[in-house]
Design an enzyme around this catalytic site. Structure first.
Site, PDB file in Angstrom:
ATOM      1  N   GLU A   1       0.801  -1.225   0.000  1.00 53.95           N
ATOM      2  CA  GLU A   1       0.000   0.000   0.000  1.00 53.95           C
ATOM      3  C   GLU A   1       0.836   1.279   0.000  1.00 53.95           C
ATOM      4  O   GLU A   1       0.634   2.163   0.831  1.00 53.95           O
ATOM      5  CB  GLU A   1      -0.924   0.027   1.227  1.00 53.95           C
ATOM      6  CG  GLU A   1      -1.980  -1.052   1.194  1.00 53.95           C
ATOM      7  CD  GLU A   1      -2.976  -0.930   2.348  1.00 53.95           C
ATOM      8  OE1 GLU A   1      -4.168  -0.858   2.071  1.00 53.95           O
ATOM      9  OE2 GLU A   1      -2.544  -0.908   3.514  1.00 53.95           O
ATOM     10  N   VAL A   2       1.760   1.375  -0.932  1.00 53.28           N
ATOM     11  CA  VAL A   2       2.570   2.589  -1.006  1.00 53.28           C
ATOM     12  C   VAL A   2       1.886   3.595  -1.932  1.00 53.28           C
ATOM     13  O   VAL A   2       1.579   3.284  -3.083  1.00 53.28           O
ATOM     14  CB  VAL A   2       3.985   2.268  -1.531  1.00 53.28           C
ATOM     15  CG1 VAL A   2       4.781   3.561  -1.718  1.00 53.28           C
ATOM     16  CG2 VAL A   2       4.689   1.327  -0.569  1.00 53.28           C
TER      17      VAL A   2
END
Lengths: 452, 452
Positions: free
Chosen positions: A237-238
């Site tokens: 989840e960057v």
């Protein structure tokens, strides 16, 4: 998987199994996720009891003894429940994982040991320890003391080096490998102690060469503590657009004619070239969402992907060159919305185990892909969990999935499983485990004098 | 509802409130759901501490002391949190109910007392005790001993008469009325002990006059134990077509030119004419589903309906002539699928309290109907609950709803409530209550030496 024959008749002579011979082919006590976990269990009745567990190694024998203890269960009867048994058993999946999240709420070491005790009874063999995250960094590093000193919720909420060693050893004696997770480049709270490593809020700066030397030094320290063949590096989840808000990174990208998405690839290329070669042969695992965030080709062969959203993503990840573990179906904090059939259709919470149990992960794969599914993982994400509600959230669901992890693919009948699981919950309650029942009924723990 | 002013400044002199004067207008200790529950709490600082609670009666004063204890909470600080307080407070709803189900799983008396302790802290004032149901009859009757002897899960899983008296008294001292439920004509397991009363599986025979004399005798015995102004008679989920399968009832219906639906009405007419007049002025409550099962006109004035499905049904029940309690929105064993907006849209279980909290029951009513909503009720249906997972299922949700039961209608901001509730969960954890957290964070109970 098992081939077994057993008899439940009993001659009422009051005889008990008070010892069992264990024979090991090797005295090797090295634990590995893909260890030979096969065992044979024999109980013969003439003369009764004649009890024998045979296995390649102590971990296989352990599963034989767990099976014996469950066959001997007398929670609802005074008579032994086996007279004869001839069982050969081995797990369907080598990797039977449980994710423990100590970043959203700290759990004391004594409680983690309790968790390990109960996991071992269910034949889990991997503790995926999500030890740190954006919310807190409760892990001591000798090389980088500010990680915990500035990142933990409290000075009392830190796993010191000796605590980590203690947990690893305690788990190992129960056949459980502790696979630590240190999520990079985001989800890690690295910046609380070492802000110069950060590119933007909560995300490391891939353009900073010190990030890679930092990671190598930190991970080498962790290797000494965690003998696990896998180190989990997350990658989850960057928000890569966050980097663009940092003028120095924006300028660097312009100079290198690179987009923020390409910078994410660049990060993993550097991890593969600068960090992983120093990890003494350890392999890595990463998260894979519905977007296939991390290109499998960027990581060394032998890395695996943990598919944490739609199980239909297992195929693309495998085809990309990476074996997978499936966790998306087994979120213990949700109505498991990630089954192939969509959200769980259950009237009430105590029935949600059925949706998890019914899911057949092979249905999402071609037969050629089957061998690339190395295991399943139940995930106890900790946003809503501390030691007070932990067991009520985890069991019975994690027990139901444990059966699908171990037993043959064709052991999948919900109605039959419900009978076993109902009795098993009673067994857990009698041990004091705070498991919730799945159907109405009675267990002798219900009238126990102790209130709670 | 409250009008209050308080100050959180503190002079650091280490002074503590170690006593508080309580003044009551009456020494009347009779507990009633609609008792005057107003209190005034004054803490003045010159000289500090000067503490006074004023109320009409001991139950109002109790709420003043609960409020004082929460204002004095030092779980996250070493300094007292109040220096001055001038509070006048009273509940929004007179009826603040919690349903306890001991039919699907037996709960020991010691555990029920524990439940009452925690409910009282949250200002609940009605324990709707769903003591028996189809699954078991764990309640002793002196007049009809076979109810429990043949209907309980186990001889050890029975509330004896003295246990019932004990629970009622324990609750009463905490301002909680115990409203027992004896569901008729279905959902009751009357037939395990007295099969001749039954018309078909699990449903009484309305054509049998002995049913009404049985009920009157049984309920009169219960009146001696339960002083509650309401006795809850259920009336829930009766499959009236079941009666048609009984040849004698089918013949009776033919003779009386009556349908099975009319037989259901006939049952309630007889309860109203033959049973309720003998109940010494007690009023009754019944369930009301989306089908408006029981015609309000069939019951005596003053009876109330508990709306357990869609909250939109409150209006029709009120218009039918019956005040209501709403429980459908507050099912603690579900993702509260009965809000007016439909199923709860929450990512994970720890967030489902928000859907319950946000629901404004008056939005489903005309202003003329408002006064006919006498209260709200959280329901802990027990199919999936025993003493091991009870608290994790109940709290924090029942705490969130408790605030909506007590506070002004305009105290409804979820973001503000989350801050209070998060801190409150920590307070409960420090007391040893197995409440689950609602957001990531730290509470000093997390590093408590005791493991669980």
């Amino acid at each position: 998987s098992s081939s077994s024959s057993s008899s439940s008749s009993w001659d009422q002579d009051g005889q008990k199994i008070d010892s069992c011979v264990v024979k090991l082919a090797t005295s090797d006590d090295a634990l590995a996720i893909d260890s030979n976990q096969t065992f044979r269990l024999t109980v013969s009745s003439d003369p009764y009891p004649n009890c024998l567990v045979e296995a390649d190694n102590m971990y296989g024998a352990y599963y034989g003894l767990v099976t014996l203890s469950q066959l001997c269960d007398t929670s609802n009867t005074t008579a032994p429940s086996i007279l004869e048994a001839r069982i050969r058993d081995e797990p369907r999946f080598a990797f039977r994982g449980f994710l423990l999240d100590t970043a959203r709420h700290f759990l004391p070491v004594s409680y983690i040991k309790r968790v390990l005790d109960v996991l071992a009874l269910h034949r889990y063999n991997v503790l995926h320890w999500h030890v740190v995250d954006s919310e807190s960094f409760p892990l001591q590093s000798q090389a980088f003391p500010d990680l915990a000193e500035k990142g933990a919720f409290s000075p009392d909420a830190v796993y010191k080096t000796e605590d980590l060693v203690d947990v690893v050893q305690y788990a190992s004696r129960r056949g459980i490998t502790v696979m630590p997770e240190f999520d990079v480049p985001g989800h890690g709270s690295w910046g609380k102690g070492y802000p110069s490593l950060m590119g933007c809020k909560d995300v490391l700066d891939p353009t900073n060469p010190e990030v890679y030397t930092f990671l190598l030094t930190f991970l080498k320290e962790m290797l000494e503590i965690f003998p696990s063949e896998y180190i989990f590096l997350g990658g989850d989840e960057v928000d890569t657009s966050c980097w663009l808000k940092n003028p120095e990174i924006a300028e660097w990208l312009q100079q290198h004619d690179m987009t923020d998405a390409e910078l994410f690839d660049y990060f993993w290329q550097n991890v593969t070239s600068e960090v992983i070669p120093g990890l003494e042969g350890r392999k890595v695992g990463v998260w894979q969402s519905n977007k296939l965030d991390i290109k499998p080709t960027l990581l060394p062969e032998g890395s695996f992907g943990n598919v944490w959203q739609d199980p239909k993503m297992m195929g693309p990840v495998i085809d990309g060159g990476m074996p997978v573990v499936l966790s998306g179906t087994y979120y213990l904090d949700q109505d498991n919305s990630a089954t192939a059939a969509g959200p769980c259709k259950a009237y009430a919470w105590q029935q949600t185990w059925k949706c998890m149990y019914q899911e057949e992960p092979f249905d999402q794969l071609t037969q050629e892909q089957w061998s690339s599914l190395i295991g399943l993982e139940t995930t106890m994400w900790g946003e809503g969990v501390n030691r007070f509600d932990f067991e009520a959230r985890v069991w019975a669901k994690a027990a139901a999935v444990a059966e699908r992890m171990w037993s043959n693919q064709n052991v999948n009948d919900v109605a039959e499983a419900q009978v076993r699981l109902d009795r098993h919950i009673c067994r857990l309650n009698l041990m004091g485990v705070h498991a919730g029942p799945i159907i109405p009924g009675f267990c002798s723990s219900d009238v126990d004098g102790e209130a709670w």
